[in-house]
Scaffold this motif. Structure first.
Motif, PDB file in Angstrom:
ATOM      1  N   ARG A  74       0.447  -1.366  -0.038  1.00 54.47           N
ATOM      2  CA  ARG A  74      -0.015   0.068   0.069  1.00 54.47           C
ATOM      3  C   ARG A  74       0.427   2.047  -0.162  1.00 54.47           C
ATOM      4  NH1 ARG A  74      -3.633  -0.420  -2.548  1.00 54.47           N
ATOM      5  NH2 ARG A  74      -5.396  -1.200  -1.404  1.00 54.47           N
ATOM      6  N   GLU A  86      -3.471   3.100  -7.186  1.00 57.83           N
ATOM      7  CA  GLU A  86      -3.457   4.117  -5.327  1.00 57.83           C
ATOM      8  C   GLU A  86      -4.941   2.993  -5.385  1.00 57.83           C
ATOM      9  OE1 GLU A  86      -4.837   7.474  -5.970  1.00 57.83           O
ATOM     10  OE2 GLU A  86      -6.630   7.403  -5.969  1.00 57.83           O
ATOM     11  N   GLU A 121      -7.284   2.431  -1.032  1.00 61.25           N
ATOM     12  CA  GLU A 121      -7.679   2.102   0.356  1.00 61.25           C
ATOM     13  C   GLU A 121      -8.188   1.067   1.082  1.00 61.25           C
ATOM     14  OE1 GLU A 121     -10.925   4.641   0.040  1.00 61.25           O
ATOM     15  OE2 GLU A 121     -10.033   6.213  -0.896  1.00 61.25           O
ATOM     16  N   ASP A 122      -7.908   1.220   1.945  1.00 61.97           N
ATOM     17  CA  ASP A 122      -8.288   0.102   2.917  1.00 61.97           C
ATOM     18  C   ASP A 122      -8.688  -0.079   3.962  1.00 61.97           C
ATOM     19  OD1 ASP A 122      -6.773  -2.720   1.567  1.00 61.97           O
ATOM     20  OD2 ASP A 122      -5.362  -1.233   2.096  1.00 61.97           O
ATOM     21  N   TYR A 123     -10.224  -0.433   4.442  1.00 61.02           N
ATOM     22  CA  TYR A 123     -11.196  -0.599   5.911  1.00 61.02           C
ATOM     23  C   TYR A 123     -10.933  -1.778   6.294  1.00 61.02           C
ATOM     24  CZ  TYR A 123     -12.343   3.998   2.955  1.00 61.02           C
ATOM     25  OH  TYR A 123     -11.800   5.133   2.143  1.00 61.02           O
ATOM     26  N   GLU A 160     -11.140  -3.683   0.321  1.00 66.21           N
ATOM     27  CA  GLU A 160     -10.004  -3.226  -0.708  1.00 66.21           C
ATOM     28  C   GLU A 160      -9.876  -1.948  -1.545  1.00 66.21           C
ATOM     29  OE1 GLU A 160      -6.820  -4.809  -2.886  1.00 66.21           O
ATOM     30  OE2 GLU A 160      -7.467  -6.266  -1.500  1.00 66.21           O
ATOM     31  N   ARG A 176     -17.071   5.824  -1.484  1.00 64.70           N
ATOM     32  CA  ARG A 176     -15.679   6.100  -1.103  1.00 64.70           C
ATOM     33  C   ARG A 176     -15.616   6.182  -2.752  1.00 64.70           C
ATOM     34  NH1 ARG A 176     -13.500   9.337   0.374  1.00 64.70           N
ATOM     35  NH2 ARG A 176     -12.121   8.226  -0.127  1.00 64.70           N
ATOM     36  N   LYS A 225     -15.025   9.136  -5.286  1.00 68.69           N
ATOM     37  CA  LYS A 225     -14.017   9.883  -6.164  1.00 68.69           C
ATOM     38  C   LYS A 225     -14.097  10.277  -7.360  1.00 68.69           C
ATOM     39  CE  LYS A 225      -9.523   8.513  -4.155  1.00 68.69           C
ATOM     40  NZ  LYS A 225      -8.478   8.829  -4.404  1.00 68.69           N
TER      41      LYS A 225
END
Length: 327
Positions: free
Chosen positions: A31, A39, A41-43, A56, A94, A98
């Motif tokens: 990451r 690019e 993002e992770d949660y 992911e 999310r 974007k």
């Protein structure tokens, strides 16, 4: 990253037994050092302080700018409690933030002769949230290196050599020779144009020499050792076929991935795919004797590449399906 990896590995152990485990270090480095044009993002989702799910998100930044890829994993013991749905809602939020309006994902899938372990949970969830089947089943195959038949590889290589007069092999580790970068970029950029993509709304990528060079650098930062074999057309000096194997000795020393294998359409019919794959397997094994298994994936309809893999000893291990929807 530790909690994220805990969820990822718990889901993988249940849904696809034998999948190489993730490590916190590898997840962090991945990451922190994305490949060019990527690019993410992770949660992580928690119940009573316990990590039970993860989201992911992956965004391309140079191509396919209207879409995103996502993956949701939920620890098996905490499925059907609304965790996946909450993560899905977060994903939608999310992705829209974007400026993207379409998403893609994969789930495990059932195909003849390939056992599924998730009980159909993945496809059921995909359908429940409105994802559409993209009609692109993929099969992951594994080569157990303790069972490799060298005589069979000799025969496969000999047949390829009979058809490939006028071509010569080149090999390298990690960093591609400068004089081959433009040809590698061309071949890499053709992958999505040439490989089966089902109904996926996805465009070929625009790859240049700088992108190839930077990808090689990032692979080394990730701790990957990449082994490459290509075929050069002697008359033109162009690299017209290319394949790669990759391992992470510091993370999963027993495991490797067979990644891209591609042949320029103008040079097909010379068995260059088989030529480079067999040569690269032998090149790889000389330098990474600790590796026990190699995994690879192909679209289920990619009969040509599947035939080569089967001849080399790869056998079906898991199946997956691609899904998509507009938001």
């Amino acid at each position: 990253m530790g909690d994220l990896v805990t969820v990822l590995n718990a889901a993988a152990d249940h849904d696809r037994p034998g999948w190489p485990p993730a490590t916190p270090r590898a997840a962090y480095v991945w990451r922190a050092n994305p490949y060019p044009g990527r690019e993410g993002e992770d949660y992580v989702a928690y119940l009573d302080g316990e990590p039970v799910g993860r989201l992911e998100l992956g965004f391309t930044t140079l191509d396919n700018l209207n879409s995103a890829h996502f993956r949701i994993d939920v620890v098996p013991a905490h499925r059907r409690k609304g965790v996946g749905r909450k993560l899905y809602d977060l994903m939608v939020e999310r992705v829209k933030a974007k400026g993207r309006n379409a998403v893609m994902s994969t789930t495990m899938w059932s195909l003849p002769g390939i056992e599924t372990h998730d009980g159909g949970a993945g496809p059921a969830f995909a359908a429940a949230v409105g994802l559409e089947n993209a009609n692109l089943a993929e099969v992951m195959r594994r080569l157990d290196l303790s069972t490799v038949d060298d005589a069979a590889l000799d025969a496969l290589s000999a047949k390829a050599q009979e058809k490939s007069a006028g071509y010569r092999l080149v090999q390298w580790k990690n960093h591609a020779p400068e004089e081959l970068l433009a040809d590698i970029a061309y071949l890499d950029g053709r992958l999505l144009a040439d490989a089966p993509t089902g109904d996926l709304a996805i465009e070929p990528e625009n790859v240049d020499a700088d992108r190839v060079r930077r990808s090689d650098e990032i692979g080394v930062i990730h701790g990957r050792s990449g082994y490459h074999t290509g075929a050069v057309h002697e008359e033109t000096g162009r690299l017209v076929a290319w394949t790669t194997l990759s391992t992470q000795p510091g993370e999963t020393p027993w495991h490797a991935w067979q990644f891209i294998t591609i042949v320029d359409p103008d040079h097909r019919g010379h068995r260059l795919g088989a030529l480079v794959k067999v040569a690269n397997l032998r090149y790889f094994r000389q330098h990474e004797p600790q590796v026990k298994v190699i995994d690879t994936g192909n679209a289920a309809e990619n009969s040509y590449m599947i035939a080569i893999n089967e001849d080399m000893g790869f056998r079906p291990k898991w199946a997956m399906q691609n899904w998509q929807r507009d938001l």
